[in-house]
Design a protein around this motif. Structure first.
Motif, mmCIF file in Angstrom:
data_model
loop_
_atom_site.group_PDB
_atom_site.id
_atom_site.type_symbol
_atom_site.label_atom_id
_atom_site.label_comp_id
_atom_site.label_asym_id
_atom_site.label_seq_id
_atom_site.Cartn_x
_atom_site.Cartn_y
_atom_site.Cartn_z
ATOM 1 N N TYR A 41 -6.639 10.482 7.614
ATOM 2 C CA TYR A 41 -6.439 9.812 8.903
ATOM 3 C C TYR A 41 -5.014 9.270 9.017
ATOM 4 O O TYR A 41 -4.418 8.862 8.025
ATOM 5 C CB TYR A 41 -7.393 8.612 9.032
ATOM 6 C CG TYR A 41 -8.821 8.892 8.672
ATOM 7 C CD1 TYR A 41 -9.244 8.865 7.344
ATOM 8 C CD2 TYR A 41 -9.765 9.163 9.656
ATOM 9 C CE1 TYR A 41 -10.560 9.124 7.005
ATOM 10 C CE2 TYR A 41 -11.095 9.415 9.326
ATOM 11 C CZ TYR A 41 -11.473 9.390 7.999
ATOM 12 O OH TYR A 41 -12.786 9.633 7.672
ATOM 13 N N ASP A 101 -2.413 -0.649 -7.687
ATOM 14 C CA ASP A 101 -1.754 0.221 -6.720
ATOM 15 C C ASP A 101 -2.784 1.097 -6.000
ATOM 16 O O ASP A 101 -3.807 1.460 -6.555
ATOM 17 C CB ASP A 101 -0.730 1.136 -7.408
ATOM 18 C CG ASP A 101 0.561 0.402 -7.744
ATOM 19 O OD1 ASP A 101 1.285 0.883 -8.603
ATOM 20 O OD2 ASP A 101 0.802 -0.641 -7.131
ATOM 21 N N PHE A 142 -6.889 3.194 2.100
ATOM 22 C CA PHE A 142 -5.633 3.168 2.832
ATOM 23 C C PHE A 142 -4.446 3.222 1.883
ATOM 24 O O PHE A 142 -4.481 2.687 0.771
ATOM 25 C CB PHE A 142 -5.517 1.874 3.645
ATOM 26 C CG PHE A 142 -6.372 1.836 4.888
ATOM 27 C CD1 PHE A 142 -7.657 1.335 4.834
ATOM 28 C CD2 PHE A 142 -5.876 2.285 6.097
ATOM 29 C CE1 PHE A 142 -8.444 1.289 5.973
ATOM 30 C CE2 PHE A 142 -6.649 2.239 7.236
ATOM 31 C CZ PHE A 142 -7.934 1.736 7.174
ATOM 32 N N GLY A 143 -3.361 3.845 2.371
ATOM 33 C CA GLY A 143 -2.080 3.694 1.715
ATOM 34 C C GLY A 143 -1.449 2.392 2.166
ATOM 35 O O GLY A 143 -2.015 1.653 2.987
ATOM 36 N N ASN A 144 -0.285 2.093 1.618
ATOM 37 C CA ASN A 144 0.405 0.853 1.982
ATOM 38 C C ASN A 144 1.277 0.997 3.226
ATOM 39 O O ASN A 144 1.919 0.044 3.640
ATOM 40 C CB ASN A 144 1.225 0.335 0.811
ATOM 41 C CG ASN A 144 0.343 -0.310 -0.247
ATOM 42 O OD1 ASN A 144 -0.675 -0.920 0.072
ATOM 43 N ND2 ASN A 144 0.715 -0.150 -1.506
ATOM 44 N N TYR A 166 -3.310 6.090 11.126
ATOM 45 C CA TYR A 166 -3.505 4.910 11.953
ATOM 46 C C TYR A 166 -2.144 4.311 12.283
ATOM 47 O O TYR A 166 -1.205 4.376 11.493
ATOM 48 C CB TYR A 166 -4.315 3.831 11.212
ATOM 49 C CG TYR A 166 -5.797 4.082 11.123
ATOM 50 C CD1 TYR A 166 -6.335 4.847 10.097
ATOM 51 C CD2 TYR A 166 -6.666 3.514 12.041
ATOM 52 C CE1 TYR A 166 -7.703 5.057 10.000
ATOM 53 C CE2 TYR A 166 -8.048 3.713 11.958
ATOM 54 C CZ TYR A 166 -8.555 4.485 10.925
ATOM 55 O OH TYR A 166 -9.904 4.676 10.821
ATOM 56 N N LEU A 190 -12.926 3.635 3.540
ATOM 57 C CA LEU A 190 -11.629 4.239 3.777
ATOM 58 C C LEU A 190 -10.681 3.714 2.711
ATOM 59 O O LEU A 190 -10.668 2.526 2.411
ATOM 60 C CB LEU A 190 -11.083 3.847 5.150
ATOM 61 C CG LEU A 190 -11.641 4.527 6.382
ATOM 62 C CD1 LEU A 190 -10.974 3.971 7.626
ATOM 63 C CD2 LEU A 190 -11.436 6.034 6.305
ATOM 64 N N LEU A 240 3.642 -0.221 11.826
ATOM 65 C CA LEU A 240 3.250 0.200 10.481
ATOM 66 C C LEU A 240 2.309 1.392 10.632
ATOM 67 O O LEU A 240 1.295 1.291 11.325
ATOM 68 C CB LEU A 240 2.543 -0.941 9.749
ATOM 69 C CG LEU A 240 2.086 -0.652 8.312
ATOM 70 C CD1 LEU A 240 3.280 -0.501 7.376
ATOM 71 C CD2 LEU A 240 1.161 -1.762 7.813
ATOM 72 N N LEU A 251 -0.242 3.799 8.920
ATOM 73 C CA LEU A 251 -1.123 3.841 7.760
ATOM 74 C C LEU A 251 -1.830 5.182 7.658
ATOM 75 O O LEU A 251 -2.347 5.704 8.641
ATOM 76 C CB LEU A 251 -2.188 2.745 7.861
ATOM 77 C CG LEU A 251 -1.701 1.299 7.756
ATOM 78 C CD1 LEU A 251 -2.782 0.349 8.243
ATOM 79 C CD2 LEU A 251 -1.312 0.965 6.322
#
Lengths: 117, 115
Positions: free
Chosen positions: A33, A1, A108-110, A35, A106, A88, A90
């Motif tokens: 951030y 995760d 990233f989350g999902n 995105y 970086l 999406l 992000l």
């Protein structure tokens, strides 16, 4: 995760609604951030927060309003969105300044899958 | 203008086969190049990072190469598995601290591995 948590995972909203996207990280990263990613396209940078201060706004429309309440949290407030804003969204974080090194990616989350109807 | 071009845009291979993805960049200044893997509906995850002085970097079945003279990189996947099906994004950094606003993203290669 992933170590960057985003909520909600999915969001459907009308053009007159107000909603917020949330992002949380506990890695001690001081850069965060937002995105935006459309289907089959790479992520596009929207905002950068550095040490809880907005440092970059990539000419994003004012219907998107970021907020960084503390070093671990990042919000994106949404108001009067358009269907073309469906994407999406992000969140990402990274080390910065003296803590950073070339080997710091970086994280990233999902993402939150946003649909504007 | 900084640009990162990836090819092919999409690729279908059979499970167990090898494949190579390409990345050409015109980013200046150049600090490092990173390959990310993005599964459908998830955020990108870093696979490898290379600086201008590194030619090859491996991470399991993934091997990245970098030619800083020609400004080209490749990602080679060996003995592909169904779980390799994803988008692979080449990201070039113009700053040593990888600040998010100094990153240039490629358009990605969508890989599908079929049984």
């Amino acid at each position: 995760d992933t170590e960057v948590t985003q909520t909600p995972k999915h969001l459907v909203m009308g053009m007159t609604n107000k909603k917020s996207l949330k992002c949380e990280q506990h890695m001690g990263h001081r850069a965060m951030y937002w995105y935006k990613q459309k289907a089959k396209k790479p992520p596009e940078l929207m905002f950068v927060y550095s040490y809880e201060k907005l440092s970059i706004n990539e000419s994003v429309p004012s219907r998107f309003s970021p907020e960084c309440p503390n070093s671990s949290l990042l919000n994106l407030h949404l108001h009067a969105l358009q269907p073309e804003d469906s994407a999406l969204y992000l969140c990402a974080s990274s080390q910065e300044g003296e803590e950073s090194s070339y080997n710091s990616p970086l994280h990233f989350g999902n993402g939150t899958r946003l649909t504007v109807t | 203008k900084n640009q990162v071009e990836q090819s092919p845009q999409s690729l279908i291979i059979l499970e167990g086969k090898n494949c190579t993805l390409q990345c050409n960049y015109t980013v200046s200044p150049f600090s490092n190049l990173r390959w990310y893997k993005q599964d459908t509906g998830r955020g990108p995850v870093s696979l490898t990072i290379m600086t201008f002085s590194e030619n090859t970097k491996s991470n399991g079945r993934y091997t990245a190469t970098l030619d800083a003279d020609t400004k080209q990189s490749s990602l080679h996947i060996t003995a592909s598995q169904l779980s390799d099906s994803a988008s692979y994004i080449c990201v070039v950094s113009g700053a040593p601290n990888n600040a998010g606003n100094m990153l240039t993203f490629g358009g990605g290669t969508r890989l599908m591995v079929k049984p």
